[in-house]
Design a protein around this motif. Structure first.
Motif, PDB file in Angstrom:
ATOM      1  N   LYS A 176      -6.802  -7.948   8.836  1.00 12.60           N
ATOM      2  CA  LYS A 176      -6.104  -7.193   9.878  1.00 12.60           C
ATOM      3  C   LYS A 176      -6.839  -5.889  10.160  1.00 12.60           C
ATOM      4  O   LYS A 176      -7.256  -5.193   9.232  1.00 12.60           O
ATOM      5  N   VAL A 177      -6.992  -5.567  11.430  1.00 12.15           N
ATOM      6  CA  VAL A 177      -7.428  -4.223  11.815  1.00 12.15           C
ATOM      7  C   VAL A 177      -6.182  -3.342  11.802  1.00 12.15           C
ATOM      8  O   VAL A 177      -5.212  -3.606  12.519  1.00 12.15           O
ATOM      9  N   ASP A 178      -6.206  -2.298  10.986  1.00 15.87           N
ATOM     10  CA  ASP A 178      -5.010  -1.502  10.700  1.00 15.87           C
ATOM     11  C   ASP A 178      -4.737  -0.465  11.783  1.00 15.87           C
ATOM     12  O   ASP A 178      -4.655   0.739  11.534  1.00 15.87           O
ATOM     13  N   GLY A 179      -4.567  -0.959  13.019  1.00 20.32           N
ATOM     14  CA  GLY A 179      -4.405  -0.062  14.153  1.00 20.32           C
ATOM     15  C   GLY A 179      -3.192   0.843  14.068  1.00 20.32           C
ATOM     16  O   GLY A 179      -3.223   1.981  14.558  1.00 20.32           O
ATOM     17  N   ASN A 180      -2.115   0.371  13.441  1.00 17.58           N
ATOM     18  CA  ASN A 180      -0.919   1.207  13.374  1.00 17.58           C
ATOM     19  C   ASN A 180      -1.144   2.464  12.538  1.00 17.58           C
ATOM     20  O   ASN A 180      -0.392   3.439  12.655  1.00 17.58           O
ATOM     21  N   SER A 181      -2.196   2.486  11.712  1.00 18.66           N
ATOM     22  CA  SER A 181      -2.480   3.693  10.928  1.00 18.66           C
ATOM     23  C   SER A 181      -2.994   4.837  11.808  1.00 18.66           C
ATOM     24  O   SER A 181      -3.032   5.984  11.375  1.00 18.66           O
ATOM     25  N   VAL A 182      -3.408   4.513  13.038  1.00 16.50           N
ATOM     26  CA  VAL A 182      -3.812   5.550  13.990  1.00 16.50           C
ATOM     27  C   VAL A 182      -2.897   5.510  15.214  1.00 16.50           C
ATOM     28  O   VAL A 182      -3.301   5.849  16.321  1.00 16.50           O
ATOM     29  N   GLY A 183      -1.647   5.059  14.986  1.00 15.59           N
ATOM     30  CA  GLY A 183      -0.670   5.002  16.060  1.00 15.59           C
ATOM     31  C   GLY A 183      -0.085   6.358  16.388  1.00 15.59           C
ATOM     32  O   GLY A 183      -0.581   7.401  15.942  1.00 15.59           O
ATOM     33  N   HIS A 184       1.004   6.348  17.137  1.00 15.18           N
ATOM     34  CA  HIS A 184       1.561   7.584  17.668  1.00 15.18           C
ATOM     35  C   HIS A 184       2.976   7.853  17.175  1.00 15.18           C
ATOM     36  O   HIS A 184       3.806   8.422  17.870  1.00 15.18           O
ATOM     37  N   GLY A 185       3.247   7.392  15.938  1.00 15.34           N
ATOM     38  CA  GLY A 185       4.534   7.665  15.322  1.00 15.34           C
ATOM     39  C   GLY A 185       5.554   6.582  15.608  1.00 15.34           C
ATOM     40  O   GLY A 185       5.291   5.596  16.286  1.00 15.34           O
ATOM     41  N   GLY A 186       6.744   6.767  15.056  1.00 19.07           N
ATOM     42  CA  GLY A 186       7.792   5.776  15.215  1.00 19.07           C
ATOM     43  C   GLY A 186       7.684   4.681  14.174  1.00 19.07           C
ATOM     44  O   GLY A 186       7.109   4.889  13.091  1.00 19.07           O
ATOM     45  N   ASP A 187       8.203   3.507  14.483  1.00 14.85           N
ATOM     46  CA  ASP A 187       8.274   2.392  13.546  1.00 14.85           C
ATOM     47  C   ASP A 187       6.888   2.027  13.020  1.00 14.85           C
ATOM     48  O   ASP A 187       6.005   1.620  13.770  1.00 14.85           O
ATOM     49  N   CYS A 188       6.697   2.184  11.723  1.00 19.89           N
ATOM     50  CA  CYS A 188       5.408   1.880  11.067  1.00 19.89           C
ATOM     51  C   CYS A 188       4.248   2.607  11.748  1.00 19.89           C
ATOM     52  O   CYS A 188       3.122   2.099  11.819  1.00 19.89           O
ATOM     53  N   ASN A 189       4.532   3.768  12.276  1.00 21.27           N
ATOM     54  CA  ASN A 189       3.553   4.629  12.953  1.00 21.27           C
ATOM     55  C   ASN A 189       3.007   4.009  14.233  1.00 21.27           C
ATOM     56  O   ASN A 189       1.986   4.449  14.764  1.00 21.27           O
ATOM     57  N   ASN A 190       3.699   2.984  14.753  1.00 19.87           N
ATOM     58  CA  ASN A 190       3.227   2.354  15.985  1.00 19.87           C
ATOM     59  C   ASN A 190       4.398   1.952  16.871  1.00 19.87           C
ATOM     60  O   ASN A 190       4.337   0.953  17.586  1.00 19.87           O
ATOM     61  N   GLY A 191       5.464   2.756  16.809  1.00 19.02           N
ATOM     62  CA  GLY A 191       6.640   2.465  17.619  1.00 19.02           C
ATOM     63  C   GLY A 191       6.712   3.264  18.898  1.00 19.02           C
ATOM     64  O   GLY A 191       7.499   2.936  19.796  1.00 19.02           O
ATOM     65  N   ASN A 192       5.884   4.301  18.981  1.00 20.80           N
ATOM     66  CA  ASN A 192       5.878   5.148  20.170  1.00 20.80           C
ATOM     67  C   ASN A 192       4.674   4.825  21.046  1.00 20.80           C
ATOM     68  O   ASN A 192       3.564   4.664  20.547  1.00 20.80           O
ATOM     69  N   PRO A 193       4.864   4.713  22.357  1.00 22.83           N
ATOM     70  CA  PRO A 193       3.740   4.391  23.245  1.00 22.83           C
ATOM     71  C   PRO A 193       2.754   5.549  23.339  1.00 22.83           C
ATOM     72  O   PRO A 193       3.144   6.702  23.133  1.00 22.83           O
ATOM     73  N   PRO A 194       1.497   5.240  23.652  1.00 26.67           N
ATOM     74  CA  PRO A 194       0.967   3.887  23.849  1.00 26.67           C
ATOM     75  C   PRO A 194       0.779   3.166  22.515  1.00 26.67           C
ATOM     76  O   PRO A 194       0.228   3.737  21.575  1.00 26.67           O
ATOM     77  N   LEU A 195       1.247   1.909  22.443  1.00 24.19           N
ATOM     78  CA  LEU A 195       1.133   1.149  21.210  1.00 24.19           C
ATOM     79  C   LEU A 195      -0.315   0.707  20.982  1.00 24.19           C
ATOM     80  O   LEU A 195      -1.042   0.413  21.928  1.00 24.19           O
ATOM     81  N   VAL A 196      -0.700   0.687  19.717  1.00 27.43           N
ATOM     82  CA  VAL A 196      -2.079   0.378  19.339  1.00 27.43           C
ATOM     83  C   VAL A 196      -2.183  -1.078  18.894  1.00 27.43           C
ATOM     84  O   VAL A 196      -1.266  -1.624  18.272  1.00 27.43           O
ATOM     85  N   SER A 197      -3.297  -1.710  19.203  1.00 25.61           N
ATOM     86  CA  SER A 197      -3.548  -3.086  18.791  1.00 25.61           C
ATOM     87  C   SER A 197      -3.687  -3.180  17.273  1.00 25.61           C
ATOM     88  O   SER A 197      -4.250  -2.292  16.624  1.00 25.61           O
ATOM     89  N   THR A 198      -3.171  -4.271  16.691  1.00 23.39           N
ATOM     90  CA  THR A 198      -3.328  -4.539  15.247  1.00 23.39           C
ATOM     91  C   THR A 198      -3.834  -5.978  15.058  1.00 23.39           C
ATOM     92  O   THR A 198      -3.169  -6.807  14.441  1.00 23.39           O
ATOM     93  N   PRO A 199      -4.999  -6.300  15.581  1.00 21.54           N
ATOM     94  CA  PRO A 199      -5.441  -7.697  15.626  1.00 21.54           C
ATOM     95  C   PRO A 199      -5.752  -8.298  14.268  1.00 21.54           C
ATOM     96  O   PRO A 199      -6.165  -7.604  13.329  1.00 21.54           O
ATOM     97  N   ILE A 200      -5.558  -9.619  14.182  1.00 18.74           N
ATOM     98  CA  ILE A 200      -6.040 -10.412  13.055  1.00 18.74           C
ATOM     99  C   ILE A 200      -7.426 -10.919  13.427  1.00 18.74           C
ATOM    100  O   ILE A 200      -7.616 -11.513  14.493  1.00 18.74           O
ATOM    101  N   MET A 201      -8.397 -10.694  12.544  1.00 19.39           N
ATOM    102  CA  MET A 201      -9.787 -11.032  12.809  1.00 19.39           C
ATOM    103  C   MET A 201     -10.247 -12.168  11.893  1.00 19.39           C
ATOM    104  O   MET A 201      -9.776 -12.318  10.765  1.00 19.39           O
ATOM    105  N   LEU A 202     -11.201 -12.948  12.408  1.00 20.46           N
ATOM    106  CA  LEU A 202     -11.815 -14.039  11.656  1.00 20.46           C
ATOM    107  C   LEU A 202     -13.294 -13.729  11.474  1.00 20.46           C
ATOM    108  O   LEU A 202     -14.036 -13.620  12.455  1.00 20.46           O
ATOM    109  N   GLN A 203     -13.716 -13.579  10.228  1.00 19.98           N
ATOM    110  CA  GLN A 203     -15.107 -13.270   9.917  1.00 19.98           C
ATOM    111  C   GLN A 203     -15.746 -14.424   9.146  1.00 19.98           C
ATOM    112  O   GLN A 203     -15.295 -14.793   8.061  1.00 19.98           O
TER     113      GLN A 203
END
Length: 333
Positions: A176-203
């Motif tokens: 997982k790319v931990d996008g919510n760790s650089v989010g804008h607060g709220g639920d799990c630091n990613n509840g407030n807009p603009p919401l950040v992507s948290t993609p699952i990656m295949l390597q």
């Protein structure tokens, strides 16, 4: 008239059957109730597992109980024992000693064991990279590499890795790319807009299970319309009867909405179609609390996951479940 000193034949039969049930573990004994059961009644979050060359099952958990990477063992996948072992006693040069999350181990073709895990980056705390380590035995000690498999610190970091071996022998790691760790607060630091992507990656990786080949590709992402909440995370990939199953969790691990879901694809790179079905959710099976962080066996019939041990929500216990896959559907046995 039969003497009362000698019981009737049916009484003798009943008595003998009872003795056999006790002595032999007869099928007449009551069976375990349907659904998951608690495998470890202690803090053991994000459990992964594998079957080692010695025929035993080994589980690996996020830091806890004084260990950086916890290890448990089972002879039958039902009964588990927590070992007094730290599987990762040393650190890579890139990481701090603070956090070690969601370790995952695969048995390589050369007989060695390759681990991936999330560690905190010294260069950008508190964000994380996916580190790698190798051992000769399933319980370690694992020797870490000084080069992480993935960091993506500019996107929030990389966490929640899991290895996968495809039908042609090719190896991959999902994370997982931990996008919510650089989010804008709220639920799990990613509840407030603009919401950040948290993609699952295949390597794709080499036969050693840890060396990347080319660039990772996105195979899943959060979508509020799918009921995902602020993130998707904890991916676990397997192939069953030509169908790729990607299990993952949505919402925040501290939230009662945290759950386990799955998506399927006919190709390893996707597209993956979300079932939008909660395989596990709070309240299921006698009152699970925020179940998630699941890992599924490549055999497709068993799973480990964590849920809060009790309502205090201070520790996450390890749970065991039998899994049933059919077509593109999954269910708990």
């Amino acid at each position: 008239m039969r003497s009362s000193l000698f019981p009737a034949p049916c009484i003798w039969v009943t008595f003998l059957l009872a003795l056999l049930q006790v002595a032999l573990g007869s099928p007449y004994l009551p069976k375990r109730a349907k659904g998951p059961w608690k495998g470890l009644n202690t803090d053991f979050p994000d459990p992964s597992f594998m079957k080692a060359a010695d025929g035993k099952w080994y589980a690996f958990g996020t830091n806890g109980n004084g260990k950086r990477v916890q290890v448990a063992v089972s002879p039958d996948f039902s009964h588990w024992t927590l070992l007094d072992i730290d599987a990762l006693p040393t650190l890579g040069s890139w990481e701090t000693a603070k956090d070690h999350w969601a370790p995952d181990v695969v048995l390589r073709d050369d007989g060695k064991y390759a681990m991936t895990y999330s560690g905190e980056s010294k260069s950008d705390t508190p964000h994380h990279c996916v580190g790698t380590a190798v051992a000769d035995k399933p319980m370690g000690p694992y020797v870490p590499s000084n080069t992480p498999l993935s960091c993506r610190l500019d996107q929030g970091g990389s966490i929640d890795s899991a290895g996968f071996k495809d039908k042609d022998g090719s190896r991959y790691v999902v994370f997982k790319v931990d996008g919510n760790s650089v989010g804008h607060g709220g639920d799990c630091n990613n509840g407030n807009p603009p919401l950040v992507s948290t993609p699952i990656m295949l390597q794709k990786v080499k036969a050693d299970g840890v060396t990347p080949i080319g660039d990772a590709v996105k195979i899943l992402d959060r979508n509020t319309n799918d009921g995902d909440g602020p993130l998707v995370e904890a991916p676990s990939l397997l192939l069953h009867n030509g169908v790729y199953f990607l299990f993952y969790s949505t919402h925040c691990f501290t939230d009662s909405k945290y759950d386990v879901r799955w998506a399927t694809a006919s190709s390893i790179t996707g597209p993956y179609h979300k079932s939008n079905v909660q395989l596990l959710k709070s309240g299921d099976y006698g009152g699970l609390i925020s179940p998630g962080g699941a890992t599924v066996c490549g055999c497709g019939d068993r799973m480990l996951f964590h849920a809060w041990c009790d309502n205090s929500m201070k520790q996450r216990c390890m749970y065991v479940a039998d899994l049933v896959l059919s077509g593109t559907t999954a269910s708990i046995a």
